[in-house]
Design an enzyme around this catalytic site. Structure first.
Site, PDB file in Angstrom:
ATOM      1  N   HIS B 167      18.867  32.321 -27.696  1.00  0.00           N
ATOM      2  CA  HIS B 167      18.780  31.997 -26.276  1.00  0.00           C
ATOM      3  C   HIS B 167      19.980  32.603 -25.581  1.00  0.00           C
ATOM      4  CE1 HIS B 167      15.407  29.281 -26.420  1.00  0.00           C
ATOM      5  NE2 HIS B 167      15.918  28.716 -27.494  1.00  0.00           N
ATOM      6  N   CYS B 209      16.608  36.126 -23.352  1.00  0.00           N
ATOM      7  CA  CYS B 209      16.395  36.214 -21.910  1.00  0.00           C
ATOM      8  C   CYS B 209      17.529  37.041 -21.312  1.00  0.00           C
ATOM      9  CB  CYS B 209      16.422  34.822 -21.290  1.00  0.00           C
ATOM     10  SG  CYS B 209      15.155  33.746 -21.981  1.00  0.00           S
TER      11      CYS B 209
END
Lengths: 552, 384
Positions: B167, B209
């Site tokens: 992440h 991301c």
């Protein structure tokens, strides 16, 4: 012509030396035992014996070691043992909870959850010079942990001094310790990490330490997809020195499989059902390769193929007599009846609980049940990380609600050092016949620093299992156990003169966790306050207010 | 006068021969360029390393572990051995109590290929996957007792493939939900590696991301970077497995692995082909490439330069093998006669020696220079 004259000398050599590899012997064994509740316990044992070898004397660590040429003995392990002058080493990686009440004693007695490492190493040179600082026991213990962590792909390196203890009585060497001079005494180190996961990456290097790897012999049955699906599984490495024989390395893998879950619809089992593999061929370098199955005594059964010999209710299948591929099958004639283990055969039963709902104090309650008709002496060993500390003055022993302080014969306690050292409690108890002894100790929980919390802090900390060791010396321990499981364990105990150890499961303790977003909050708040105050003061000092006439 | 001429002639002769002899660097360069000149790779690396990092913990981040394991399988299949792979998995997915299929990690809902397999070595697992350990692995600054399997022992001619997944956000990547590494940290670590000559070229791939922000701060030469999504964009997961109950792989890594399935050790596919395969419509985000620090054109960079362990080999004269001697180390299989090893074929001397290589034109040029200088000297000498 001259060379031909000496050919007759060859006739004096032993005719077949195909199994004799310059002083190393490898043998493998698989023991399968159906359990009373329908599951199947199996234990693989791979033993390599290096004839005539002795452990390295740590006084000679600064002198270059002799070169190591092995054929069957694993070189990676041999280098670690010689580099850090380790006399005896035990490493276990287990997952699950061994249910002593239903499964009896395990074949390999060390079933602590997670990773456990204990070793006997002699002191290096006593002087405090910098060159010899690496030869001290603690430095070698740290390097040994790192080396084994790299070899077994496990986080053994994190078994640092906060988890290392030196309990005195519960662990005794399996082999012998060399009788070096008194200045080279052996030190004992023990550490455990209950939260360690065991998976295929631990099995891969385990198999690479075997001469035949997993290609032939019994090691071919070690299928990780089935082994790590078992109700309990654990692997072990045991290195010891036998004075008249040499250095022995024993690699073991135990598991408790469920034939129902594995795909069968009864408790009948076969090698194909348990491991999804069969033995294709024997390991060519194994001196002996056997499968031993505990055969049912009170029920009708059929086993295929026929055992090579039956001794004492256990059928032995010698792979040199069998045809390949070998798929062992055991079938019962009648449906399964859940058997209750008679109390005369039940092992010692230990339960440990952490009580109290407050976050800074609580109580540790242990109850030990002795089903025998004779009293038993045990050592109760508790190694707690420093986050849980014991209030020794609150220690209470009771039997059936009645206080019995006389049952506590001796106690040894090493207090924890916060942020530094774990606590070690060894209590020598005598358990009366057919009774349950309850130990009750008050505990406090430390407040951890912000950086000491693990990444998943809300899960809590694992407390390693307590060890209850039956001491072999006392005469009260030679109870008449008739069950083959207990008898096997008693025989093991007598054979090695070892205390028989019983492990409790790991406990989870959750210390108070802080709000980890507070440092961010404090920084933001402080900076805002400073900016507000500074801005106001600056403006007050430097801004001049001038009255202007408004234009008409 | 004659002695002067003789001296000048000797001087020009030695100058000419020195020019005609290729230096050692030229010999090595010729070796690599020869293999590259035939329309393939122009790389001059000698070994390959891979650092694969999954920085997320917990069961619901199964897909990040599947990402890293998919790359691990690809890299192993294409030839990099376990000793040259540093695999960091922050949690245990295969033997997790929640895993319906113990000992297995799957990257597609059909459960076709088990990425965990029977033979896997995880170098950093669980709590050991931290920012500090990751930077120590890259820079090589570790305590002496850290074992070899946990070290990145690369040198000046190593090509390193660094893959990170987890992440992340704008110029940061989260490690285990507890700490983060920033793009500046990675850039500085790569610069340390460059200063210490710990790499020849680096291929950096990241799937998080806003991944493209992670390589925006690199400033060391010979780094090729690619990411799964640009600033203010999320990277999405691919498909869910209804038996496991979670997503099993991310979109970007899924399509990269789909491309890699066509590659084997002898493929000549280049990085330009891989980057052309990116389809923002399918990936649901805009993957990016950064090649300004990379000196070679992307169409000449092979996939196997980074993801494979392909060694450049020159076949020399064959050496006859003595198969008559059966040593005592050869134990017979049960019931079989001793196995006789196959005879190695004597290889023809198909390649010229390195020293003769390309020396034709250079040699002529050198001798031409000698003759020219000799002629000039002679003309000067005889003119007066």
């Amino acid at each position: 012509m001259r060379t031909l004259r000496f050919l007759w000398v060859l006739g004096l050599l032993p005719p077949c030396y195909c199994r004799y590899f310059s002083g190393e012997t490898f043998s493998e064994e698989l023991v399968i035992r159906p359990l009373p509740d329908g599951k199947v316990a199996s234990r693989f044992e791979f033993t390599t014996l290096l004839h005539g070898a002795t452990p390295r004397n740590p006084q000679n660590l600064s002198v270059e070691d002799h070169s190591q040429h092995y054929t069957l003995f694993p070189l990676a392990l041999g280098q670690i043992l010689r580099e850090y002058a380790v006399t005896e080493l035990h490493l276990t990686l287990n997952a699950g909870k061994w249910n002593y009440d239903r499964w009896g004693y395990p074949e390999e007695s060390d079933v602590a959850t997670g990773a456990s490492l204990w070793a006997w190493m002699a002191e290096g040179s006593g002087s405090a010079s910098a060159a010899n600082a690496r030869h001290r026991v603690d430095a070698r213990w740290r390097d040994l942990r790192n080396a084994l962590a790299g070899l077994f792909c496990a986080s053994i390196a994190s078994l640092d001094e906060q988890r290392t203890t030196s309990p005195g009585r519960a662990f005794t060497p399996v082999g012998a310790l060399p009788a070096w001079p008194a200045s080279v005494q052996h030190a004992f180190r023990h550490a455990s990490l209950p939260s360690e996961n065991v998976c295929t990456e631990n099995l891969t290097p385990f198999l690479k330490l075997l001469p035949c790897k997993s290609l032939s012999g019994l090691a071919h049955l070690l299928n990780p997809h089935r082994l790590f699906d078992a109700d309990w599984h654990g692997m072990g490495l045991h290195v010891s020195w036998r004075p008249n024989e040499g250095v022995q390395v024993r690699l073991t893998f135990q598991s408790v499989s469920d034939p129902l879950r594995a795909g069968g619809n009864s408790r009948d089992w076969s090698l194909r059902l348990l491991f999804d593999r069969v033995v294709d061929r024997a390991c060519p370098v194994a001196a002996s390769s056997r499968i031993i199955v505990t055969l049912p005594t009170k029920e009708l059964y059929s086993v295929h193929p026929e055992p090579s010999s039956v001794v004492d209710g256990r059928g032995a299948f010698d792979l040199s007599d069998q045809s390949f591929p070998l798929d062992l099958r055991l079938r019962w004639a009648e449906p399964f009846q859940h058997a209750t283990v008679p109390s005369a055969e039940a092992p010692l039963s230990v339960r440990r609980m952490l009580r109290g709902s407050a976050q800074d104090h609580g109580a540790l309650a242990i109850s030990i049940t002795n089903p025998d008709s004779d009293p038993v002496s045990v050592v109760y060993l508790e190694t707690l990380p420093w986050i849980v500390y014991l209030y020794l003055s609150t220690l209470e022993l009771s039997v059936g609600g009645v206080r019995r302080p006389d049952l506590l014969q001796d106690i040894s306690y090493i207090a924890p050092v916060p942020h530094g050292r774990a606590a070690t409690l060894e209590a020598f108890l005598s358990l009366p016949a057919r009774s349950t002894v309850t130990l009750h100790i008050g505990v406090g929980r430390s407040f951890l620093r912000y950086t000491e919390h693990p990444p998943d802090a809300q899960r809590g900390w694992d407390l390693p299992g307590a060890v209850v060791a039956l001491l072999p010396a006392a005469s009260g321990n030679q109870s008449s156990a008739t069950d083959s499981t207990n008898k096997g364990a008693m025989q093991e105990m007598k054979k090695w003169n070892q205390p028989q150890r019983i492990y409790t499961p790991a406990l989870l303790v959750d210390p108070a966790t802080p709000d980890f977003s507070m440092p961010y909050n404090v920084i933001i708040f402080t900076c805002s306050l400073i900016a507000f105050i500074f801005g106001s003061v600056f403006n007050g000092l430097t801004r001049r207010f001038v009255v202007l006439k408004s234009p008409e | 006068m004659f002695s002067r001429l003789l001296l000048l002639f000797l001087f020009s002769w030695t100058w000419g021969t020195l020019a005609a002899t290729p230096s050692h660097e030229q010999i090595v360069g010729d070796f690599f360029n020869k293999n590259g000149a035939s329309g393939g790779s122009t790389s001059n690396h000698t070994n390959n390393w891979a650092v694969l990092v999954c920085s997320s913990r917990y069961w619901f981040n199964y897909r990040h572990m599947a990402n890293a394991l998919g790359m691990y399988r690809t890299v192993k299949r294409l030839g990099i051995p376990d000793s040259n792979i540093i695999l960091m998995l922050a949690d245990d997915a295969a033997c997790n109590a929640r895993n319906r299929f113990p000992g297995s990690v799957y990257a597609n809902p059909g459960r076709g290929l088990d990425l965990y397999g029977d033979n896997i070595e995880v170098d950093y697992r669980g709590y050991e996957v931290t920012v500090e350990n990751f930077i120590r692995v890259l820079t090589g600054r570790m305590e002496p007792s850290v074992p070899r399997s946990k070290r990145l022992l690369s040198d000046a001619s190593s090509n390193i493939f660094v893959y990170m997944t987890g992440h992340g956000g704008n110029e940061f990547l989260k490690f285990q939900d507890n700490e983060e590494i920033s793009a500046f940290d990675i850039a500085d670590a790569f610069e340390q590696m460059w200063q210490k000559k710990r790499y020849n070229e680096i291929f950096f791939m990241i799937d998080t991301c806003q991944a493209n922000t992670m390589y925006s701060k690199f400033y060391s030469p010979n780094i090729l970077a690619t990411g799964s999504s640009k600033l203010d964009q999320n990277s999405y997961s691919y498909e869910n497995d209804n038996d496991l109950g979670i997503s099993v792989i991310d979109r970007f890594t899924h399509y990269v692995l789909e491309f890699m399935e066509r590659i084997n050790k002898t493929s000549h596919e280049s990085m330009a082909d891989l980057f052309a395969y990116y389809d923002p419509v399918k990936i649901h985000s805009d993957p990016g490439v950064r090649s300004d620090l990379f000196r070679r054109p992307l169409s000449e960079v092979r996939i196997t330069d980074f993801l494979g362990g392909v060694a450049q080999v020159e076949v020399g004269e064959g050496v006859p093998v003595d198969t008559a001697a059966v040593g005592e180390d050869q134990w017979p299989l049960q019931g079989e006669s001793p196995a006789v090893p196959p005879v190695l074929p004597v290889a023809e001397n198909t390649q010229e020696r390195v020293g003769d290589l390309g020396g034709g034109w250079r040699g002529m040029r050198a001798w031409g220079g000698v003759l020219l200088i000799g002629g000039l000297v002679g003309w000067v000498g005889f003119r007066s």
